[in-house]
Design a protein around this motif. Structure first.
Motif, PDB file in Angstrom:
ATOM      1  N   ARG A  90       0.848  -1.176   0.000  1.00 52.61           N
ATOM      2  CA  ARG A  90       0.000   0.000   0.000  1.00 52.61           C
ATOM      3  C   ARG A  90       0.892   1.236   0.000  1.00 52.61           C
ATOM      4  O   ARG A  90       1.948   1.263   0.637  1.00 52.61           O
ATOM      5  CB  ARG A  90      -0.901   0.006   1.239  1.00 52.61           C
ATOM      6  N   GLN A  91       0.431   2.283  -0.685  1.00 53.75           N
ATOM      7  CA  GLN A  91       1.253   3.491  -0.795  1.00 53.75           C
ATOM      8  C   GLN A  91       1.555   4.102   0.562  1.00 53.75           C
ATOM      9  O   GLN A  91       2.623   4.682   0.780  1.00 53.75           O
ATOM     10  CB  GLN A  91       0.550   4.517  -1.689  1.00 53.75           C
ATOM     11  N   ASP A  92       0.622   3.969   1.494  1.00 52.82           N
ATOM     12  CA  ASP A  92       0.808   4.553   2.825  1.00 52.82           C
ATOM     13  C   ASP A  92       1.274   3.528   3.852  1.00 52.82           C
ATOM     14  O   ASP A  92       1.143   3.746   5.068  1.00 52.82           O
ATOM     15  CB  ASP A  92      -0.500   5.196   3.306  1.00 52.82           C
ATOM     16  N   ALA A  93       1.854   2.423   3.400  1.00 53.26           N
ATOM     17  CA  ALA A  93       2.296   1.381   4.332  1.00 53.26           C
ATOM     18  C   ALA A  93       3.391   1.920   5.240  1.00 53.26           C
ATOM     19  O   ALA A  93       4.338   2.561   4.760  1.00 53.26           O
ATOM     20  CB  ALA A  93       2.808   0.173   3.560  1.00 53.26           C
ATOM     21  N   PRO A  94       3.280   1.716   6.555  1.00 52.50           N
ATOM     22  CA  PRO A  94       4.325   2.167   7.462  1.00 52.50           C
ATOM     23  C   PRO A  94       5.629   1.444   7.197  1.00 52.50           C
ATOM     24  O   PRO A  94       5.638   0.259   6.873  1.00 52.50           O
ATOM     25  CB  PRO A  94       3.767   1.842   8.850  1.00 52.50           C
ATOM     26  N   ASP A  95       6.740   2.170   7.322  1.00 50.85           N
ATOM     27  CA  ASP A  95       8.041   1.565   7.084  1.00 50.85           C
ATOM     28  C   ASP A  95       8.398   0.631   8.237  1.00 50.85           C
ATOM     29  O   ASP A  95       8.244   0.989   9.410  1.00 50.85           O
ATOM     30  CB  ASP A  95       9.115   2.654   6.961  1.00 50.85           C
TER      31      ASP A  95
END
Length: 288
Positions: free
Chosen positions: A277-282
């Protein structure tokens, strides 16, 4: 030039655990391979041999067995979390725990309550990280999920240079042994349900994608899993291309219209990639 100690960890690798749950005359079986790794205030043991901060690897092994007896074993992710939180919470010198588990499936034989046959196919996996700062990541997965499409796959339009001998293919067998790992965004209510839905999504995408490349299939599989399962944020796939070559039967006066193949085991193409997902947490350490 000064020399310093870099990242390090230690633990007990591949503790084999078989847990039998006896529900009256009906027995249930869990067959696991558990590996634990710990890190923290370990400079003294590396620099001077001072073991005062070290929880022995033998103790880690014993903890696996004791926890299997005390708490039972249901979903491997939950068992890994239990172990990781125990190691970090019980030892002040341990700042980070990594627990990796492989689960081997056994199927109960018909008309029995205590006889099983080992499933020689895929292996379920998980890796859990937990540290003293409260960061926890769970990566579930599977290996050796062998799938094959007898048609619906092409490969052409690729780069051609002086060393290229591969002919373009407009109809080929596409086969692979899937290794998939997926990262959870947080607490997952049911790891059993999540695993089943991700696995089914991977299979549906493999079967339902008209493939112009194995890379295209990889993306479709990861995309389907993310669309289906909101509790995961990243999927990493390793897809070895299990090549199937048409056998030349003309020396025997026979044609071969896509019926007889040689299944080559090596060398093989190896396709790897992540879909997220583009907003996946690192959380780069989750994959280590």
């Amino acid at each position: 030039m000064p020399i310093i100690l870099g990242p390090n960890r230690y633990g007990k690798a591949e503790t084999r655990l078989v847990r039998v749950t006896r529900d009256g005359a009906t027995h249930h079986l869990k067959d696991l391979n558990v590996s634990t790794s710990l890190s923290g205030a370990m400079e003294p043991v590396h620099l001077t041999g001072d073991n005062s901060a070290v929880l022995p690897t033998d103790t880690q092994k014993n903890t696996v067995y004791a926890f299997a007896r005390k708490h039972g074993v249901d979903q491997i992710e939950d068992f890994a979390l239990l172990l990781a939180r125990h190691f970090v919470g019980s030892q002040p010198t341990i700042h980070h725990a990594r627990v990796e588990i492989e689960e081997y499936a056994w199927n109960r034989l018909p008309v029995t309550r205590h006889s099983f046959v080992r499933d020689a196919g895929e292996v379920r996996t998980c890796v859990v990280h937990h540290d003293r700062d409260g960061r926890t990541t769970v990566v579930s997965g599977l290996t050796d999920l062998v799938v094959l499409n007898t048609t619906g796959s092409e490969f052409h339009g690729f780069v051609v240079d002086e060393y290229t001998t591969l002919a373009p293919a407009t109809d080929r067998v596409l086969a692979t042994a899937v290794t998939a790992r997926w990262r959870h965004t947080g607490e997952t209510p049911s790891h059993a349900s999540s695993y089943a839905r991700v696995r089914q999504s991977l299979l549906e995408a493999f079967a339902g994608t008209y493939s112009l490349s194995l890379q295209q299939t990889l993306y479709a599989m990861g995309e389907r899993a993310l669309q289906t399962c909101e509790e995961i944020c990243e999927v990493r796939l390793t897809l070895p291309n299990r090549h199937h070559f048409l056998v030349d039967l003309t020396p025997f006066g026979l044609d071969n219209d896509g019926e007889v193949y040689h299944a080559a085991d090596r060398p093989y193409g190896l396709i790897e990639g992540a879909v997220l997902r583009q907003d996946a947490p690192d959380a780069a350490f989750a994959w280590e």
